[in-house]
Design an enzyme around this catalytic site. Structure first.
Site, PDB file in Angstrom:
ATOM      1  N   TYR A 135      25.668  13.170 -27.120  1.00  0.00           N
ATOM      2  CA  TYR A 135      25.583  13.843 -28.420  1.00  0.00           C
ATOM      3  C   TYR A 135      25.943  12.864 -29.540  1.00  0.00           C
ATOM      4  CZ  TYR A 135      25.944  17.907 -31.591  1.00  0.00           C
ATOM      5  OH  TYR A 135      25.763  18.824 -32.598  1.00  0.00           O
ATOM      6  N   LEU A 170      38.774   2.958 -22.043  1.00  0.00           N
ATOM      7  CA  LEU A 170      39.193   4.210 -22.670  1.00  0.00           C
ATOM      8  C   LEU A 170      38.114   4.652 -23.649  1.00  0.00           C
ATOM      9  CD1 LEU A 170      41.268   6.433 -23.536  1.00  0.00           C
ATOM     10  CD2 LEU A 170      42.160   4.746 -25.182  1.00  0.00           C
ATOM     11  N   ILE A 172      37.681   7.308 -26.550  1.00  0.00           N
ATOM     12  CA  ILE A 172      38.368   8.267 -27.417  1.00  0.00           C
ATOM     13  C   ILE A 172      37.329   9.216 -28.013  1.00  0.00           C
ATOM     14  CG2 ILE A 172      39.835   8.567 -29.439  1.00  0.00           C
ATOM     15  CD1 ILE A 172      40.895   5.756 -29.024  1.00  0.00           C
ATOM     16  N   TRP A 176      30.606  14.694 -23.504  1.00  0.00           N
ATOM     17  CA  TRP A 176      30.353  15.191 -22.145  1.00  0.00           C
ATOM     18  C   TRP A 176      30.347  14.055 -21.127  1.00  0.00           C
ATOM     19  CZ3 TRP A 176      28.351  17.646 -26.406  1.00  0.00           C
ATOM     20  CH2 TRP A 176      28.575  19.026 -26.500  1.00  0.00           C
ATOM     21  N   GLU A 199      35.284  22.749 -22.929  1.00  0.00           N
ATOM     22  CA  GLU A 199      33.993  22.769 -22.249  1.00  0.00           C
ATOM     23  C   GLU A 199      33.581  21.364 -21.821  1.00  0.00           C
ATOM     24  OE1 GLU A 199      31.561  25.430 -21.612  1.00  0.00           O
ATOM     25  OE2 GLU A 199      33.465  26.505 -21.696  1.00  0.00           O
ATOM     26  N   CYS A 352      20.186  17.008 -41.657  1.00  0.00           N
ATOM     27  CA  CYS A 352      20.787  15.715 -41.298  1.00  0.00           C
ATOM     28  C   CYS A 352      19.706  14.662 -41.047  1.00  0.00           C
ATOM     29  CB  CYS A 352      21.680  15.872 -40.079  1.00  0.00           C
ATOM     30  SG  CYS A 352      23.226  16.754 -40.403  1.00  0.00           S
TER      31      CYS A 352
END
Length: 380
Positions: A135, A170, A172, A176, A199, A352
């Site tokens: 995403y 890592l 941050i 998903w 979720e 957008c």
């Protein structure tokens, strides 16, 4: 292009309005016959748009007061003409001041965007996104479709970070888990992700149970573990200007002495501006796009800026691909979400897309190093 139809014909009797003159500056006509023109279905909507600016424009659209067969083109023209500057209400002065005076992205608010936006349902996002559930902006340099663009973006990130087997990464704001899964599978690294969405965490635990991946539902400010590399992809937009420095300090303390940070974020052109009121209310609560100067301020004396890559035009293609998927699969969710949500979501995606097409907002990938000596870090 938006496949919009409305049973109400644009035959409203009305007097010439201020918006007729304003929209003309952007080559937009009210009840015109071109795909990007506004088709008006309730005349009172024009006064509401003038009075409430972007919030009025979005909410009247959600109610069906107006439509446009090509909403992405409507916003491209609107923003290219800078009409938002010509009809800015004074209440925006308070919104700008509030963003500087109040920490809208505090720990107490950190999980709000997860609950409102990212927890809409994994099945909903699976229908809209690529197979890895990525995403964020794809990389379309050589890609022919959304799947290829997102795979190219993930590989670009891994190569920029110089990932090697055995490293610890890592992520941050891991979404998903597309980067976690790709890096673990293709580059042999151990991965840790943090998210504010239940979720998303649940999805990662189920999907990547066989890979060396762990995920935590937590705010980034509580992180205090060492990694070889840190990435943040599409999360910094939620950090907020009062927390840019704190984010960079967290990334610095989590990196080893030769570590690299990749920051992938949407950015704005002007430092002294605030979040679009409609986006803030309906899509990304407490969001705050950074300017390039604000990012540099946050990183000053903590990191060395090794590379900056802008491929914001690729977000236009990504959003249009998401919109096509959304339209094609909407019938699967029509019983779950109402028509107001349907119009809200297409307005979000297409407005957008128009904003990126107009270069009103950008997409940046920054590489920061933790080095204090030696040569310049090479990036692809």
């Amino acid at each position: 292009m938006e496949s919009e139809s409305n049973p109400m014909a644009p035959t409203i009797d009305r007097r010439r309005h201020f918006l007729d003159e304003l929209f003309a500056l952007a080559d937009i006509r009210i009840n015109g016959d071109r795909p990007w023109d506004m088709q008006l279905h309730r005349s009172a909507a024009l006064d509401e748009i003038v009075a409430r600016h972007s919030l009025g424009l979005g909410e009247t659209y959600m109610r069906g007061d107006w439509s446009s067969p090509a909403l992405d083109q409507f916003f491209h023209k609107l923003l290219r003409a800078d009409l938002h500057k010509k009809a800015k209400p004074f209440r925006n002065l308070w919104r700008i001041a509030r963003a500087y005076l109040v920490n809208l992205q505090s720990r107490g608010r950190a999980f709000q965007v997860g609950e409102q936006h990212y927890d809409l349902g994994n099945d909903f996002y699976q229908a809209m996104l690529d197979s890895r559930m990525t995403y964020s902006c794809g990389y379309w340099r050589e890609a022919q479709d959304l799947e290829d663009a997102q795979t190219a973006k993930l590989d670009l990130i891994c190569r920029k970070l110089g990932l090697q087997p055995g490293m610890r990464l890592l992520d941050i704001g891991c979404g998903w888990g597309s980067l976690l899964g790709y890096a673990a599978e293709k580059y042999g690294v151990e991965c840790v992700g943090v998210s504010v969405s239940r979720e998303q965490c649940h999805y990662i635990e189920q999907t990547y149970a066989e890979l060396p991946i762990e995920v935590h539902l937590q705010d980034y400010r509580s992180l205090n573990r060492q990694f070889d590399r840190v990435a943040s992809v599409g999360m910094f937009e939620h950090v907020g200007r009062k927390n840019h420095r704190a984010f960079m300090q967290v990334a610095r303390r989590c990196l080893n002495k030769d570590g690299l940070l990749l920051l992938h974020t949407i950015g704005k052109n002007q430092r002294f501006s605030t979040t679009d009121a409609w986006i803030d209310k309906y899509i990304f609560p407490n969001g705050d796009l950074p300017s390039s100067g604000q990012i540099c301020d946050g990183a000053e004396d903590l990191f060395i800026e090794e590379d900056l890559h802008n491929f914001g035009s690729d977000y236009d293609k990504t959003l249009m691909a998401w919109h096509r998927n959304f339209e094609a699969r909407w019938d699967n969710f029509a019983d779950t979400f109402d028509q107001t949500f349907y119009r809200m979501w297409r307005y979000y995606l297409l407005s957008c897309a128009g904003a990126f097409r107009a270069r009103h907002i950008q997409l940046w990938q920054w590489i920061f190093s933790n080095k204090r000596e030696g040569g310049v870090t090479r990036v692809v």
